[in-house]
Design a protein around this motif. Structure first.
Motif, PDB file in Angstrom:
ATOM      1  N   ASP A 197       0.586  -1.028   0.265  1.00  0.00           N
ATOM      2  CA  ASP A 197      -0.481   0.040   0.592  1.00  0.00           C
ATOM      3  C   ASP A 197       0.861   1.841   0.223  1.00  0.00           C
ATOM      4  OD1 ASP A 197      -2.054   1.830   0.559  1.00  0.00           O
ATOM      5  OD2 ASP A 197      -3.059   0.954   1.669  1.00  0.00           O
ATOM      6  N   ARG A 199       0.525   3.996  -0.351  1.00  0.00           N
ATOM      7  CA  ARG A 199      -0.113   5.246   1.175  1.00  0.00           C
ATOM      8  C   ARG A 199       0.738   5.407   2.343  1.00  0.00           C
ATOM      9  NH1 ARG A 199      -6.379   3.428  -0.064  1.00  0.00           N
ATOM     10  NH2 ARG A 199      -5.804   2.058   0.057  1.00  0.00           N
ATOM     11  N   ALA A 253      -4.927  -4.129   0.781  1.00  0.00           N
ATOM     12  CA  ALA A 253      -5.527  -3.079   0.388  1.00  0.00           C
ATOM     13  C   ALA A 253      -6.657  -3.179  -0.672  1.00  0.00           C
ATOM     14  CB  ALA A 253      -4.236  -2.398  -0.317  1.00  0.00           C
ATOM     15  N   GLN A 255      -7.736  -2.462  -4.310  1.00  0.00           N
ATOM     16  CA  GLN A 255      -6.531  -2.336  -5.462  1.00  0.00           C
ATOM     17  C   GLN A 255      -6.784  -0.899  -6.427  1.00  0.00           C
ATOM     18  OE1 GLN A 255      -7.928  -4.427  -9.438  1.00  0.00           O
ATOM     19  NE2 GLN A 255      -6.490  -3.948 -10.240  1.00  0.00           N
ATOM     20  N   VAL A 258      -6.069   2.519  -4.505  1.00  0.00           N
ATOM     21  CA  VAL A 258      -4.913   2.180  -4.341  1.00  0.00           C
ATOM     22  C   VAL A 258      -4.617   3.096  -5.672  1.00  0.00           C
ATOM     23  CG1 VAL A 258      -2.488   1.784  -4.389  1.00  0.00           C
ATOM     24  CG2 VAL A 258      -3.956   0.671  -3.077  1.00  0.00           C
TER      25      VAL A 258
END
Length: 287
Positions: A197, A199, A253, A255, A258
């Protein structure tokens, strides 16, 4: 006129959605088009459905070649040329190609690159494991010997292959950046082609390394021409690229989220207003 940056959403990972629903989601999210990995056995009906849904939603399709796998070079060449011929009927403004094989000779891969150049379609060749462009230092030799070779820069593969952020290969990275017309904006790390991820704080070093490369591509495009165009596909993929929690099958996460994060991050970073330089008005051909 400022540099045009167009953002494309991958169909990869959303194949379960009907084309109409997918295109509506893509448009609402703020993308300019779709990057569509078109298998050799895709039916004319499926292609027509995709193109019609894209046109209806004012989206542009960027076809991606990926599935010419055979190790027999003669068969490989024929299959690749047939794919290009088929896609040419749709008059794509650009094609992203995963080209050749890592074990083909330089001359064999060069023949495939030349076939793409002769197809009448603008073709950019993706830096990708298992293809001719699987590593930075190998691709550098192709770029030096084939002046017209243009790239889709997906540095995540090279980071994985080299097991490093390529700090010891600046000349290879610089040449690749200079020859880039399309970016796959996925973030890799030394042990894999996709961080879980981007983030998350623990992956900021990897994200910043890739942002630096993408920034350099942007800067060069702006310097080359005020009317230049760059296309970008955030391309975080589903399993097995996306890490799943063992036994549960649950991704760590989302997809879609993201890829949207990367798209909006870059759109804000490059101050793009999402103005299309052309209309998505071409209906599919009669095949």
């Amino acid at each position: 006129m400022a540099l045009q940056v167009l953002f494309f959403c991958p169909r990869w990972g959303s194949e379960h959605l009907p084309w109409e629903d997918f295109c509506r989601n893509v448009k609402q999210e703020g993308y300019d088009g779709i990057e569509y990995a078109i298998a050799s056995d895709t039916t004319p009906k499926e292609l027509d459905t995709a193109w019609n849904a894209a046109v209806k939603n004012s989206l542009v399709i960027l076809p991606q070649h990926f599935d010419t796998y055979t190790a027999n070079f003669t068969e490989h060449y024929d299959l690749y040329c047939n794919w290009l011929l088929r896609i040419r009927a749709y008059k794509p403004f650009k094609v992203n190609s995963q080209t050749g094989k890592d074990f083909f000779s330089f001359e064999q891969n060069k023949v495939l690159i030349e076939a793409a150049a002769a197809s009448g379609i603008p073709v950019v060749h993706e830096t990708h494991r298992n293809k001719f462009s699987f590593a930075a230092h190998i691709t550098k030799a192709y770029l030096e010997k084939i002046p017209g070779l243009r790239l889709t820069l997906d540095a995540s593969h090279w980071v994985n292959v080299a097991e490093s952020f390529l700090d010891d290969q600046p000349s290879a990275m610089q040449l690749a950046i200079e020859r880039t017309d399309h970016i796959h904006a996925r973030v890799g790390y030394p042990e894999g082609p996709q961080v879980p991820d981007p983030r998350a704080a623990e992956w900021q070093e990897a994200l910043n390394k890739h942002l630096n490369w993408w920034d350099q591509v942007m800067l060069l495009k702006e310097q080359q021409s005020p009317n230049a165009q760059l296309t970008i596909s955030p391309e975080f993929g589903p399993f097995p690229y996306m890490v799943h929690i063992p036994a549960t099958g649950r991704p760590v996460a989302d997809q879609w989220e993201v890829n949207s994060f990367i798209m909006h991050l870059l759109k804000n970073r490059y101050n793009q207003k999402n103005e299309m330089p052309f209309k998505a008005s071409m209906a599919p051909p009669a095949l």
